[in-house]
Design a protein around this motif. Structure first.
Motif, PDB file in Angstrom:
ATOM      1  N   ASP B 247      25.651  10.390  -7.170  1.00  0.00           N
ATOM      2  CA  ASP B 247      27.274  10.285  -7.133  1.00  0.00           C
ATOM      3  C   ASP B 247      27.745  10.410  -5.654  1.00  0.00           C
ATOM      4  N   ASN B 248      28.595   9.734  -4.933  1.00  0.00           N
ATOM      5  CA  ASN B 248      29.013   9.790  -3.925  1.00  0.00           C
ATOM      6  C   ASN B 248      28.147   9.620  -2.712  1.00  0.00           C
ATOM      7  N   GLU B 249      27.224   8.756  -2.856  1.00  0.00           N
ATOM      8  CA  GLU B 249      26.077   8.353  -1.885  1.00  0.00           C
ATOM      9  C   GLU B 249      26.606   8.013  -0.474  1.00  0.00           C
ATOM     10  N   ARG B 250      26.443   8.561   0.350  1.00  0.00           N
ATOM     11  CA  ARG B 250      26.928   8.021   1.890  1.00  0.00           C
ATOM     12  C   ARG B 250      25.810   7.179   2.440  1.00  0.00           C
ATOM     13  N   ASN B 251      24.687   7.025   1.872  1.00  0.00           N
ATOM     14  CA  ASN B 251      23.584   6.389   2.588  1.00  0.00           C
ATOM     15  C   ASN B 251      23.279   4.891   1.944  1.00  0.00           C
ATOM     16  N   LEU B 252      24.469   4.387   1.223  1.00  0.00           N
ATOM     17  CA  LEU B 252      24.159   3.262   0.150  1.00  0.00           C
ATOM     18  C   LEU B 252      23.802   1.971   1.043  1.00  0.00           C
ATOM     19  N   PHE B 253      24.077   1.842   2.251  1.00  0.00           N
ATOM     20  CA  PHE B 253      23.924   0.365   2.955  1.00  0.00           C
ATOM     21  C   PHE B 253      22.441   0.370   3.025  1.00  0.00           C
ATOM     22  N   ASP B 254      21.648   1.476   3.154  1.00  0.00           N
ATOM     23  CA  ASP B 254      20.044   1.559   3.185  1.00  0.00           C
ATOM     24  C   ASP B 254      19.736   0.992   1.856  1.00  0.00           C
ATOM     25  N   GLN B 255      20.176   1.202   0.822  1.00  0.00           N
ATOM     26  CA  GLN B 255      19.880   0.888  -0.595  1.00  0.00           C
ATOM     27  C   GLN B 255      20.222  -0.412  -0.738  1.00  0.00           C
ATOM     28  N   MET B 256      21.231  -0.962  -0.365  1.00  0.00           N
ATOM     29  CA  MET B 256      21.791  -2.182  -0.305  1.00  0.00           C
ATOM     30  C   MET B 256      20.875  -3.230   0.330  1.00  0.00           C
ATOM     31  N   ALA B 257      20.349  -2.706   1.355  1.00  0.00           N
ATOM     32  CA  ALA B 257      19.374  -3.869   2.006  1.00  0.00           C
ATOM     33  C   ALA B 257      18.343  -4.150   0.856  1.00  0.00           C
ATOM     34  N   LEU B 258      17.771  -3.371   0.092  1.00  0.00           N
ATOM     35  CA  LEU B 258      16.850  -3.801  -0.849  1.00  0.00           C
ATOM     36  C   LEU B 258      17.366  -4.628  -1.774  1.00  0.00           C
ATOM     37  N   SER B 259      18.658  -4.117  -2.405  1.00  0.00           N
ATOM     38  CA  SER B 259      19.129  -4.904  -3.675  1.00  0.00           C
ATOM     39  C   SER B 259      19.484  -6.213  -2.986  1.00  0.00           C
ATOM     40  N   GLN B 260      20.130  -6.297  -1.876  1.00  0.00           N
ATOM     41  CA  GLN B 260      20.371  -7.546  -1.164  1.00  0.00           C
ATOM     42  C   GLN B 260      19.227  -8.580  -1.058  1.00  0.00           C
ATOM     43  N   HIS B 261      18.114  -7.804  -0.468  1.00  0.00           N
ATOM     44  CA  HIS B 261      16.975  -8.758  -0.189  1.00  0.00           C
ATOM     45  C   HIS B 261      16.473  -9.320  -1.566  1.00  0.00           C
ATOM     46  N   ILE B 262      16.481  -8.499  -2.783  1.00  0.00           N
ATOM     47  CA  ILE B 262      15.995  -9.038  -4.005  1.00  0.00           C
ATOM     48  C   ILE B 262      16.878 -10.216  -4.447  1.00  0.00           C
ATOM     49  N   ARG B 263      18.277 -10.085  -4.214  1.00  0.00           N
ATOM     50  CA  ARG B 263      19.370 -11.017  -4.699  1.00  0.00           C
ATOM     51  C   ARG B 263      18.873 -12.338  -3.961  1.00  0.00           C
ATOM     52  N   THR B 264      18.588 -12.271  -2.526  1.00  0.00           N
ATOM     53  CA  THR B 264      18.178 -13.480  -1.986  1.00  0.00           C
ATOM     54  C   THR B 264      17.008 -14.175  -2.169  1.00  0.00           C
ATOM     55  N   THR B 265      15.874 -13.379  -2.480  1.00  0.00           N
ATOM     56  CA  THR B 265      14.445 -13.867  -2.419  1.00  0.00           C
ATOM     57  C   THR B 265      14.197 -13.975  -4.250  1.00  0.00           C
ATOM     58  N   ASN B 266      14.798 -13.331  -4.719  1.00  0.00           N
ATOM     59  CA  ASN B 266      14.574 -13.332  -6.466  1.00  0.00           C
ATOM     60  C   ASN B 266      15.841 -13.344  -7.151  1.00  0.00           C
TER      61      ASN B 266
END
Lengths: 538, 538
Positions: B247-266
């Protein structure tokens, strides 16, 4: 526009859904650089001493429905408009006639014209001109039973902005509308507009069309750079494009979208940012006795040995009178104008975008359109003319139609009085017009243009996420901008021009609360938007 | 490491150059999502009520030189380490022995172990385990004349973070080093390390090597998702990956790099974020009587009709004892562990990353390495063992080597006392060790591991841009992390395992001021960095 459409749009959502949507947008915007530097009303200077903070650009949470036919008309007109304004900027004599009365009352336009005359006297050393345009429209719906038509609000010939961010807004809305599945969005509730299928009353594109603004704008800079060709320096310096920007620009990420695109597609072309205040210290022109071709030499602030010959100066600054608050700003503009760099725009092109020119074009006696576009079909010219909003000169004496309407409290009710100058703001609306005019002298009337107010669809609604994180919803008015570029060769004094590139591509939708008459996205009153095209069933 | 190298690195710059470089980094980071949400010490809660603001992740302005040989050794070891930890997590009996003494003194580890036993009792319903690892090292240079060697600081088996941002830091440094021209950077002054050519004393890679962390980590999630195969729900629900976040993660953009990559490739694989506090309300497992295969069902908060079967739970939360401050957190962890979702990591794998395991592995009598890696060559095992820093158990009584060193003020001087638990912080350094131990009971000693302090290169320097925009420079210590992933099939109780994927790829360099013994990037004390590989001339 069908009332049924706006009755259900944007779709109703629960509070949980709205919070999820807003949080998704807050995070997506930062991750994808759909950002601005916050203004001091969002974070005070004391809380942000090193200016590192960023926030989302103001964006709508949903794309706005837009009639497909009007969008396509705007796209179809863009290359015609590009050519029209290239022709105007090339016709110094005609432009000089229009300016004649303005220079008496408007110091800003007068000073620009004077610089042009000085450079003409010395002799221009660059034949190429680059226009990066945005033609802005609103939908006009005089009454509920009429089909919407397209009316031009403004044609921007300098600093046409928001192409970079607009592409990302379209990406954002498309992502929201299609993730995880094109037919089942998790962020948007089901709605006929989000399906590409045909519903009972409308056919919809389903999600925002691809926005090619960045490619269009960056390509124009690249083509201009390449067209500059041979070095005018000896020994030849490497060449670069300069982005001229305001000191303390907050909309820099919009501009970076273009420079980043150039880095990706044409890495051999360096682009650098130069703030207005540094023009005179970071650029120079050799003395004419040494080098009469007047190359613009840029010395990089981080490295005095890194010197470049500037091929293109892309103005994202020096467009508004308020920016010329020091004599140095005028000196700088003159300095750039006389250089061999391709200006985007030249002063003649900058002046061509004045509201007075737009008003003169609407007059049908004589029709200037046929003069500037002799090879364009009558059908296209009619479509162009249909996109003009009725406008009136305020300089033709107390009996002229413009002055008569403006002073009549009833007639004025449907009009707006706009200053001729660039930069937005200070428009006088409706019943304020007669009062305002009585407070100034008649000689000052000609600083203004009277324009019939466009009547946008009355039921349009949307929800926006402001840069301070507040979610606002309600009745809205949208303005569509279409981007276009034109590169041409011409000589001052001759009306001959040779168009090297004329291109249309990309759009901007800006949506603001209906109760606000004024608005500019950077000022936080309006939001960046994208569109879903629809056709009403026949 | 040649003193000559550090004497001239990073290169001296003028104030103008430094300001230009810092501004370039400030803008690039925001434009490219190399960002974090600011902590309250940067912007107060009152100034940021809607949590829209973002700032740059703390980054170094220059990449740090790193010996090529050590980097390659770390890369070469990663797949061996992946297999080692997969073997440990599969050997429940061995792990149980190690845990035996820990559970007496450490509630956190005890509770995790208890959950494992409960789920074992009920019966695990998922044979697949996913590890997304980061092995962290420092360079060890006992004296100026020695060549640097690689020493492992920690092997992370849960929430191995910063892969997303690390890729962007490498991109940033590469851009700075090569723009506008690979051999003439405008941001960096000339320096032999920035040239790919060979200088008198060193050969350099010129700029940061490509960082494949995002692809490596995202691919592991994708492969795990695909390996989950048939639905355990009827009728079958669509499947998704869950990112479990704080909850209240401040490092979320690091995590979004992975989810965004999955959205792009798969794009067909949905990923959703779920905060710890929502595990029990947004996920459920059908009663065993209804469905004994225990699928984990996720109901999306924005849409109660959107239900998914979770294939993989990727833990970016619940790794630290402080996160288990409510009984609900323990309930949630148990809930996830007993589900059919593939856990990244399972509790057994989480426990395998405890510092006690790392310490036990260093013991040579018996050597556990041969047991876990029976097919690995002696040469490779020697290289693995050489990467261990000397460590000592504190649980083998007052006469043991560990306790003896720790209580001796002189010997303690070269050591650090670390708690067994995950999450960083609370290390006791050097002369503080004997004092600290005298303040606690001997029975508590076994909560700690004594480790010889690694002696990093003494002349290393760099300049960092903090998240509050301050520029700091000085002596630094760097920590290299190598990312690796492993997906395998095994049954609790059997030591048989079948490795489906074992991959190495991507790196993280974290650099902190030398005067700080503690540090974590998220806490703002250290900066994300990248590296320039060099070889000293022989």
């Amino acid at each position: 526009m069908g009332i049924s459409l706006w009755d259900s749009y944007p779709p109703k959502v629960s509070d949980d859904q709205l919070q999820y949507l807003a949080q998704t947008v807050k995070d997506w915007t930062i991750f994808n650089g759909l950002t601005v530097r916050p203004n001091p009303s969002i974070v005070s200077e004391e809380s942000n001493p090193n200016h590192v903070l960023a926030t989302n650009a103001p964006v709508t949470l949903y794309p706005s429905p837009f009639p497909k036919q009007c969008f396509e008309q705007a796209e179809d007109l863009q290359k015609v408009y590009n050519e029209l304004y290239a022709a105007i900027a090339t016709d110094e004599e005609w432009l000089g006639e229009v300016m004649k009365e303005l220079v008496e009352v408007d110091d800003f336009l007068a000073n620009l014209w004077k610089i042009h005359l000085q450079v003409k006297e010395e002799g221009y050393v660059q034949d190429l001109s680059l226009g990066m345009f945005r033609s802005d429209y609103m939908l006009h719906v005089p009454d509920d039973s009429s089909s919407p038509s397209l009316k031009q609000v403004e044609f921007n010939t300098i600093s046409s902005s928001f192409g970079g961010l607009a592409v990302r807004v379209a990406d954002l809305h498309r992502e929201l509308a299609t993730y995880p599945d094109p037919t089942h969005s998790i962020s948007y509730p089901p709605h006929p507009l989000f399906n590409t299928a045909t519903s009972a009353s409308i056919t919809s594109g389903g999600y925002p069309p691809t926005n090619e603004a960045v490619d269009t704008l960056a390509s124009a800079l690249i083509t201009a750079h390449q067209s500059y060709r041979d070095s005018r320096t000896s020994p030849p310096l490497p060449q670069c494009i300069l982005f001229l920007v305001q000191d303390n620009e907050r909309n820099l990420f919009d501009q970076m979208a273009l420079s980043q695109h150039i880095r990706t597609t044409n890495r051999e072309i360096p682009t650098f940012r130069i703030p207005t205040s540094k023009i005179l210290s970071q650029t120079s022109i050799p003395a004419s006795s040494e080098n009469p071709s007047r190359p613009l030499i840029y010395t990089h602030p981080a490295n005095p040995n890194a010197r470049y010959e500037v091929t293109v100066v892309y103005f994202r600054a020096l467009y508004a009178p308020t920016e010329y608050d020091t004599p140095a700003a005028w000196t700088a503009r003159h300095h750039l104008e006389r250089s061999a760099a391709i200006k985007c725009p030249s002063i003649l092109l900058h002046l061509s975008g004045s509201k007075k020119v737009q008003q003169v074009l609407t007059s049908t006696d004589p029709s200037h359109l046929e003069r500037f576009l002799p090879k364009t079909s009558k059908e296209t010219l009619d479509s162009l003319r249909a996109s003009f909003a009725p406008q009136y000169s305020m300089s033709e004496g107390p009996d002229s139609e413009g002055v008569r309407i403006a002073l009549d409290p009833d007639l004025a009710q449907k009009h707006v009085l706009k200053p001729q100058r660039e930069g937005g703001g200070n428009n006088i609306y409706r019943s304020n017009i007669p009062t305002f005019l009585k407070g100034i002298s008649e000689k000052e009337y000609k600083q203004y243009i009277l324009m019939e107010l466009i009547q946008p669809p009355s039921k349009a609604r949307n929800v926006a996420l402001r840069s301070d994180g507040q979610i606002v919803s309600g009745d809205v008015i949208s303005e569509l901008g279409i981007f276009g570029t034109c590169l041409w060769r011409s000589k001052v004094g001759s009306q001959e021009k040779n168009i090297l590139q004329n291109r249309m591509g990309g759009y901007l939708l800006r949506t603001k609360a209906r109760d606000s008459d004024e608005g500019g996205v950077a000022a936080g009153f309006s939001s960046l938007d994208s569109l879903i095209l629809y056709e009403e069933a026949v």
